[in-house]
Design a protein around this motif. Structure first.
Motif, PDB file in Angstrom:
ATOM      1  N   THR A 144       1.012  -1.246  -0.318  1.00 49.44           N
ATOM      2  CA  THR A 144       0.115   0.141  -0.107  1.00 49.44           C
ATOM      3  C   THR A 144       0.864   1.388   0.092  1.00 49.44           C
ATOM      4  O   THR A 144       1.596   1.410   1.015  1.00 49.44           O
ATOM      5  CB  THR A 144      -0.936   0.075   1.023  1.00 49.44           C
ATOM      6  OG1 THR A 144      -1.976  -1.282   1.308  1.00 49.44           O
ATOM      7  CG2 THR A 144      -1.771   1.212   1.177  1.00 49.44           C
ATOM      8  N   PRO A 145       0.776   2.090  -1.209  1.00 49.75           N
ATOM      9  CA  PRO A 145       1.595   3.246  -1.129  1.00 49.75           C
ATOM     10  C   PRO A 145       0.699   4.593  -0.707  1.00 49.75           C
ATOM     11  O   PRO A 145      -0.544   4.517  -0.806  1.00 49.75           O
ATOM     12  CB  PRO A 145       2.061   3.549  -2.626  1.00 49.75           C
ATOM     13  CG  PRO A 145       0.686   2.710  -3.271  1.00 49.75           C
ATOM     14  CD  PRO A 145       0.107   1.726  -2.421  1.00 49.75           C
ATOM     15  N   THR A 146       1.375   5.438  -0.103  1.00 50.59           N
ATOM     16  CA  THR A 146       0.825   6.723   0.313  1.00 50.59           C
ATOM     17  C   THR A 146       1.975   7.983   0.337  1.00 50.59           C
ATOM     18  O   THR A 146       3.356   7.680   0.609  1.00 50.59           O
ATOM     19  CB  THR A 146       0.217   6.602   1.862  1.00 50.59           C
ATOM     20  OG1 THR A 146      -0.280   7.827   1.972  1.00 50.59           O
ATOM     21  CG2 THR A 146       1.567   6.199   2.714  1.00 50.59           C
ATOM     22  N   THR A 147       1.347   9.125  -0.022  1.00 50.86           N
ATOM     23  CA  THR A 147       2.183  10.035  -0.270  1.00 50.86           C
ATOM     24  C   THR A 147       2.056  11.402   0.820  1.00 50.86           C
ATOM     25  O   THR A 147       2.909  12.080   0.869  1.00 50.86           O
ATOM     26  CB  THR A 147       2.340  10.901  -1.540  1.00 50.86           C
ATOM     27  OG1 THR A 147       0.659  11.251  -1.733  1.00 50.86           O
ATOM     28  CG2 THR A 147       2.562   9.736  -2.710  1.00 50.86           C
TER      29      THR A 147
ATOM     30  N   ASP B  88       3.355   0.069 -19.640  1.00 49.97           N
ATOM     31  CA  ASP B  88       4.008   0.629 -20.319  1.00 49.97           C
ATOM     32  C   ASP B  88       4.834   1.824 -19.623  1.00 49.97           C
ATOM     33  O   ASP B  88       5.989   2.007 -19.757  1.00 49.97           O
ATOM     34  CB  ASP B  88       3.264   1.513 -21.475  1.00 49.97           C
ATOM     35  CG  ASP B  88       4.035   2.350 -22.361  1.00 49.97           C
ATOM     36  OD1 ASP B  88       4.885   1.750 -23.002  1.00 49.97           O
ATOM     37  OD2 ASP B  88       3.922   3.583 -22.242  1.00 49.97           O
ATOM     38  N   ASN B  89       4.211   2.334 -18.637  1.00 48.25           N
ATOM     39  CA  ASN B  89       4.633   3.341 -17.697  1.00 48.25           C
ATOM     40  C   ASN B  89       3.758   3.797 -16.591  1.00 48.25           C
ATOM     41  O   ASN B  89       2.636   3.428 -16.447  1.00 48.25           O
ATOM     42  CB  ASN B  89       4.911   4.869 -18.316  1.00 48.25           C
ATOM     43  CG  ASN B  89       3.409   5.354 -18.959  1.00 48.25           C
ATOM     44  OD1 ASN B  89       2.891   6.094 -18.201  1.00 48.25           O
ATOM     45  ND2 ASN B  89       3.291   5.292 -20.471  1.00 48.25           N
ATOM     46  N   MET B  90       4.227   4.412 -15.405  1.00 50.17           N
ATOM     47  CA  MET B  90       3.489   4.829 -14.499  1.00 50.17           C
ATOM     48  C   MET B  90       3.963   6.302 -13.939  1.00 50.17           C
ATOM     49  O   MET B  90       4.834   6.765 -14.139  1.00 50.17           O
ATOM     50  CB  MET B  90       3.585   3.856 -13.206  1.00 50.17           C
ATOM     51  CG  MET B  90       3.459   2.475 -13.179  1.00 50.17           C
ATOM     52  SD  MET B  90       3.596   1.481 -11.885  1.00 50.17           S
ATOM     53  CE  MET B  90       5.321   1.664 -11.619  1.00 50.17           C
ATOM     54  N   GLU B  91       2.579   6.992 -13.557  1.00 53.61           N
ATOM     55  CA  GLU B  91       2.673   8.184 -13.142  1.00 53.61           C
ATOM     56  C   GLU B  91       2.179   8.551 -11.904  1.00 53.61           C
ATOM     57  O   GLU B  91       1.026   8.086 -11.752  1.00 53.61           O
ATOM     58  CB  GLU B  91       2.371   9.087 -14.004  1.00 53.61           C
ATOM     59  CG  GLU B  91       2.699   9.462 -15.639  1.00 53.61           C
ATOM     60  CD  GLU B  91       2.119  10.081 -16.695  1.00 53.61           C
ATOM     61  OE1 GLU B  91       1.455  11.128 -15.965  1.00 53.61           O
ATOM     62  OE2 GLU B  91       2.271  10.127 -17.803  1.00 53.61           O
ATOM     63  N   LEU B  92       3.121   9.285 -11.154  1.00 57.32           N
ATOM     64  CA  LEU B  92       2.413   9.357  -9.705  1.00 57.32           C
ATOM     65  C   LEU B  92       2.345  10.794  -9.460  1.00 57.32           C
ATOM     66  O   LEU B  92       3.537  11.485  -9.672  1.00 57.32           O
ATOM     67  CB  LEU B  92       3.497   8.514  -8.573  1.00 57.32           C
ATOM     68  CG  LEU B  92       3.034   9.040  -7.302  1.00 57.32           C
ATOM     69  CD1 LEU B  92       1.968   8.201  -6.781  1.00 57.32           C
ATOM     70  CD2 LEU B  92       4.332   8.476  -6.257  1.00 57.32           C
ATOM     71  N   LEU B  93       1.361  11.196  -8.958  1.00 59.72           N
ATOM     72  CA  LEU B  93       0.922  12.692  -8.622  1.00 59.72           C
ATOM     73  C   LEU B  93       0.787  12.935  -7.006  1.00 59.72           C
ATOM     74  O   LEU B  93      -0.196  12.438  -6.451  1.00 59.72           O
ATOM     75  CB  LEU B  93      -0.433  13.137  -8.977  1.00 59.72           C
ATOM     76  CG  LEU B  93      -0.861  14.509  -9.436  1.00 59.72           C
ATOM     77  CD1 LEU B  93       0.319  15.251 -10.243  1.00 59.72           C
ATOM     78  CD2 LEU B  93      -2.001  14.801  -9.734  1.00 59.72           C
ATOM     79  N   PRO B  94       2.094  13.036  -6.480  1.00 58.59           N
ATOM     80  CA  PRO B  94       2.120  13.102  -5.168  1.00 58.59           C
ATOM     81  C   PRO B  94       1.197  14.028  -4.465  1.00 58.59           C
ATOM     82  O   PRO B  94       1.105  15.132  -5.164  1.00 58.59           O
ATOM     83  CB  PRO B  94       3.308  13.254  -4.636  1.00 58.59           C
ATOM     84  CG  PRO B  94       4.046  13.688  -5.764  1.00 58.59           C
ATOM     85  CD  PRO B  94       3.363  13.466  -7.047  1.00 58.59           C
ATOM     86  N   GLY B  95       0.607  14.126  -3.381  1.00 56.65           N
ATOM     87  CA  GLY B  95      -0.334  15.192  -2.741  1.00 56.65           C
ATOM     88  C   GLY B  95      -1.848  15.007  -3.092  1.00 56.65           C
ATOM     89  O   GLY B  95      -1.923  14.389  -3.925  1.00 56.65           O
ATOM     90  N   ALA B  96      -2.229  16.154  -2.763  1.00 55.70           N
ATOM     91  CA  ALA B  96      -4.013  16.140  -3.296  1.00 55.70           C
ATOM     92  C   ALA B  96      -4.223  16.339  -4.705  1.00 55.70           C
ATOM     93  O   ALA B  96      -3.419  17.258  -5.168  1.00 55.70           O
ATOM     94  CB  ALA B  96      -4.610  17.171  -2.540  1.00 55.70           C
ATOM     95  N   SER B  97      -4.893  15.648  -5.181  1.00 57.13           N
ATOM     96  CA  SER B  97      -5.069  15.599  -6.438  1.00 57.13           C
ATOM     97  C   SER B  97      -6.755  15.369  -6.811  1.00 57.13           C
ATOM     98  O   SER B  97      -7.277  14.947  -7.875  1.00 57.13           O
ATOM     99  CB  SER B  97      -4.417  14.468  -7.404  1.00 57.13           C
ATOM    100  OG  SER B  97      -4.766  13.440  -6.806  1.00 57.13           O
TER     101      SER B  97
END
Length: 269
Positions: A165-168, A209-218
């Protein structure tokens, strides 16, 4: 006799046209590798300038290009992370052996997480962490999903071999209801749990193919579930990655667990 003569004349008239069409189809094939390591490069673009003819390399770096233009022709070869090259093809009999030199790609990544439209990562209005296909392949991990734990600002709680489980931001725990996870634009959370169970029902390593992580509130772009961040997972384009691939993994789980006992682990894709 008259009908036979008419048929013969018609055949003689159409033969040059058929021969011209067959002659016009030229097949160019080869393999593209890394100049420094010799490893085949996948998803390399091969184009004939000023035309709509082109193709991509497969997972083994091989390509086949069929063109209606007569030789010689120019081929423009380009790939992310490598310097572009242009070669002249004079004959199509032998398989081509093409090498590309690595180049710096800092800031050239294209992301979509920040504004939901493709844009340069340097022009993104917010901070984005991008994980490309080459990084996924080169990272030694039991699952490519574990790569997320190496990103700055990410806390990863591992509750099992297949449950991380990931969290930022905020407190980390097993099962994060405040982080969105999308697979090709679709919410990946498990019904009834309201959070994503790692990558159990996600994309296999053959299709990622790829992953994008948007840290913080989105939450403004991805809904109320994105208070702790948003993870976008994109699968491969079938037009760029053609052919058939298969994956079989095997192992043993719970080796040191006296209560549960050792059990086999298998994965097919």
């Amino acid at each position: 006799m008259k009908h036979f003569f008419c048929f013969s004349v018609s055949l003689l008239l159409f033969l040059p046209i058929i021969a011209t069409q067959v002659y016009a189809q030229t097949k160019i094939l080869g393999i593209i590798t890394d100049k420094s390591t010799g490893i085949p490069i996948s998803s390399v673009t091969i184009l004939i300038p000023a035309t709509a003819e082109g193709t991509f390399t497969d997972d083994q770096g091989k390509f086949v290009l069929t063109t209606s233009h007569q030789l010689p022709v120019n081929l423009v070869i380009s790939a992310i992370g490598y310097s572009s090259d242009t070669i002249v093809i004079n004959k199509s009999n032998a398989a081509l052996q093409i090498t590309l030199s690595p180049s710096e790609v800092l800031g050239r990544e294209i992301v979509v997480a920040a504004s939901r439209v493709p844009e340069s990562i340097l022009k993104s209005p917010v901070s984005i962490e991008h994980i490309g296909l080459q990084t996924i392949r080169q990272t030694p991990a039991s699952s490519y999903y574990d790569i997320i734990g190496n990103i700055k600002g990410v806390n990863m709680i591992t509750s099992g071999l297949l449950f991380s489980t990931p969290t930022t931001r905020g407190f980390a725990g097993s099962g994060n209801t405040g982080m969105n996870q999308f697979v090709d634009g679709m919410d990946n959370q498990s019904p009834g749990l309201n959070f994503s169970v790692s990558n159990v029902i996600g994309i296999s390593i053959l299709d990622i193919d790829n992953m994008e992580l948007l840290p913080g509130a989105s939450s403004a772009l991805y809904g109320a579930g994105g208070t702790n961040g948003t993870l976008l997972m994109t699968s491969k384009d079938p037009f760029q990655y053609q052919g058939l691939s298969a994956l079989v993994k095997g192992g043993v789980m719970h080796v040191s667990d006296p209560e549960h006992g050792a059990t086999p682990y298998q994965e097919y894709a």
